[in-house]
Design a protein around this motif. Sequence first.
Motif, mmCIF file in Angstrom:
data_model
loop_
_atom_site.group_PDB
_atom_site.id
_atom_site.type_symbol
_atom_site.label_atom_id
_atom_site.label_comp_id
_atom_site.label_asym_id
_atom_site.label_seq_id
_atom_site.Cartn_x
_atom_site.Cartn_y
_atom_site.Cartn_z
ATOM 1 N N ARG A 40 6.426 -6.095 -7.082
ATOM 2 C CA ARG A 40 7.643 -5.578 -7.721
ATOM 3 C C ARG A 40 7.579 -4.066 -7.913
ATOM 4 O O ARG A 40 8.396 -3.490 -8.619
ATOM 5 C CB ARG A 40 7.852 -6.253 -9.077
ATOM 6 N N GLN A 41 6.635 -3.426 -7.257
ATOM 7 C CA GLN A 41 6.474 -1.977 -7.405
ATOM 8 C C GLN A 41 7.372 -1.192 -6.452
ATOM 9 O O GLN A 41 7.579 0.007 -6.632
ATOM 10 C CB GLN A 41 5.011 -1.581 -7.147
ATOM 11 N N GLN A 42 7.907 -1.859 -5.432
ATOM 12 C CA GLN A 42 8.597 -1.181 -4.347
ATOM 13 C C GLN A 42 10.119 -1.308 -4.484
ATOM 14 O O GLN A 42 10.634 -2.326 -4.942
ATOM 15 C CB GLN A 42 8.166 -1.745 -2.989
ATOM 16 N N SER A 43 10.813 -0.280 -4.030
ATOM 17 C CA SER A 43 12.277 -0.309 -3.979
ATOM 18 C C SER A 43 12.731 0.264 -2.651
ATOM 19 O O SER A 43 11.959 0.901 -1.925
ATOM 20 C CB SER A 43 12.886 0.506 -5.129
ATOM 21 N N ASN B 78 0.808 -1.226 0.000
ATOM 22 C CA ASN B 78 0.000 0.000 0.000
ATOM 23 C C ASN B 78 0.840 1.274 0.000
ATOM 24 O O ASN B 78 0.299 2.353 -0.253
ATOM 25 C CB ASN B 78 -0.905 0.045 1.236
ATOM 26 N N ILE B 79 2.108 1.182 0.329
ATOM 27 C CA ILE B 79 2.895 2.405 0.503
ATOM 28 C C ILE B 79 2.903 3.213 -0.784
ATOM 29 O O ILE B 79 2.886 2.669 -1.890
ATOM 30 C CB ILE B 79 4.334 2.103 0.962
ATOM 31 N N GLY C 111 20.034 -2.974 -3.861
ATOM 32 C CA GLY C 111 19.613 -4.003 -4.796
ATOM 33 C C GLY C 111 19.178 -3.380 -6.111
ATOM 34 O O GLY C 111 19.730 -2.376 -6.561
ATOM 35 N N ARG C 112 18.119 -3.962 -6.710
ATOM 36 C CA ARG C 112 17.607 -3.464 -7.976
ATOM 37 C C ARG C 112 16.229 -2.844 -7.774
ATOM 38 O O ARG C 112 15.574 -3.073 -6.765
ATOM 39 C CB ARG C 112 17.497 -4.609 -8.988
ATOM 40 N N GLU C 113 15.794 -2.063 -8.743
ATOM 41 C CA GLU C 113 14.430 -1.565 -8.700
ATOM 42 C C GLU C 113 13.469 -2.749 -8.637
ATOM 43 O O GLU C 113 13.625 -3.723 -9.366
ATOM 44 C CB GLU C 113 14.122 -0.710 -9.933
ATOM 45 N N GLY C 114 12.476 -2.634 -7.772
ATOM 46 C CA GLY C 114 11.493 -3.688 -7.625
ATOM 47 C C GLY C 114 11.827 -4.736 -6.588
ATOM 48 O O GLY C 114 11.020 -5.625 -6.309
ATOM 49 N N ASP D 10 7.651 1.899 -9.303
ATOM 50 C CA ASP D 10 6.965 1.598 -10.566
ATOM 51 C C ASP D 10 5.564 1.094 -10.260
ATOM 52 O O ASP D 10 5.351 -0.092 -9.987
ATOM 53 C CB ASP D 10 7.749 0.548 -11.358
ATOM 54 N N ALA D 11 4.591 1.996 -10.324
ATOM 55 C CA ALA D 11 3.208 1.651 -9.992
ATOM 56 C C ALA D 11 2.584 0.726 -11.024
ATOM 57 O O ALA D 11 1.520 0.138 -10.778
ATOM 58 C CB ALA D 11 2.368 2.920 -9.872
#
Length: 423
Positions: free
Chosen positions: A195-198, A149-150, A243-246, A188-189
């Motif tokens: 995988r949207q969170q980093s 949810n963030i 790490g990586r995005e996502g 990335d919404a």
Amino acid sequence: MDFRASERSEELGERLWAFMEEHVYPAEEIYESQRRECSGENHRQPPVMEEMKERAREQGLWNMFLPDPELGAGLSNSEYAPLAEILGRSHIASEACNCAAPDTGNMELLFQFASAEQRARWLAPLLDGEIRSAFAMTEPQAASSDATNISLSIAREGEEYVLNGRKWWISGVLHPHCRVMIVMGKSDARAERHRQQSMILVPLHTPGVRVLRGLGVFGYHDHEGHAEIVFEDVRVPASNLVGREGDGFAIAQARLGPGRIHHCMRSLGAAERALEAMCARAATRVTFGEPLASRANIQDWIAESRVEIEMARLLTLKAAWLMDTVGNRRARTEIAAIKVAAPNVALRVVDRAIQVHGGGGVSDDFPLAWMYAHLRTLRLADGPDEVHKMTIARRELAPHLARARGGGGGGDTLPGVRAGAER
């Protein structure tokens, strides 16, 4: 399952008990007095804490939580668990040994996922106890029991990431030595839900980071604080990404497993101290011509407390053993179970001790009121009870629902683990 302490754990435990008696317990009142003198607009570290940290380092009671033998004590979850319980007997012991949250989780995260450059800049001084850190995930406008949810945005712009959003209950930010936050946000919404969170490293004094306030816990304001923070066009180098995005959600889950062992064992350490205080008070307080210890209901409370502590301890040690032997993923049910059981047991024991202490129990003349306030937060921190119960229930129901749908069912049978639970 063999819960006998290893030689290394037992030897550290003996040293830690001596350290508590010689340095920690005598320093508690001094720490509180110095903390009050240091509080205000410009926080300073109580000098007695730095003195204890020096003593702990000299005695090898440093970074005991970290399993790497070069950077920490090289202990497994099972070996560290009884040491965490000892530390939990005092609210100042963990920091004195550089084993305090949120730094422990942050150091484990950096150890596992950070680049060499990130480790050199941030992990090294954290391991040395030179700085403190914070972990920024929870948001006031989102139900953060579901981390997907963030909404704080982490947007790539050239060689930088730009952060915008708001966080709260960010423990450690107001500590005078806090220098960096690990921030979880949405990069990335449009990606798959998990995988949207980093995660990204944000030095505390980066332009655009604004600490709005410290949040009290039942009227208590910790020295390290639980802050509400606004991020307004906060720019950090792209190299600060962990790490990586996502990868953010997966990294968060990896961070939480060992931390729950630490939290639960520290809770049981507080419960043990509360039980001791309850027994001492009952033995010396006289009402209607008899000591409280002669009353049947008081004896019931004492007996129930001992039974509940032992059950919660064994469940926590089982979870630690499973994490060591089959991994965090296959210990998910037990990890969720201890997060429900241990804080609730500790709260019941402290509540009984408060009742036996009468009016004194809710005052600051004894540590019980503070214990209760902070243990109560653990029913929310790292996920509320209800989310963990949902996790347990889903795994219990899974094979039965599969059979009901005609899909068979079953699951792996692990040593010491009841068959039929999905893992």
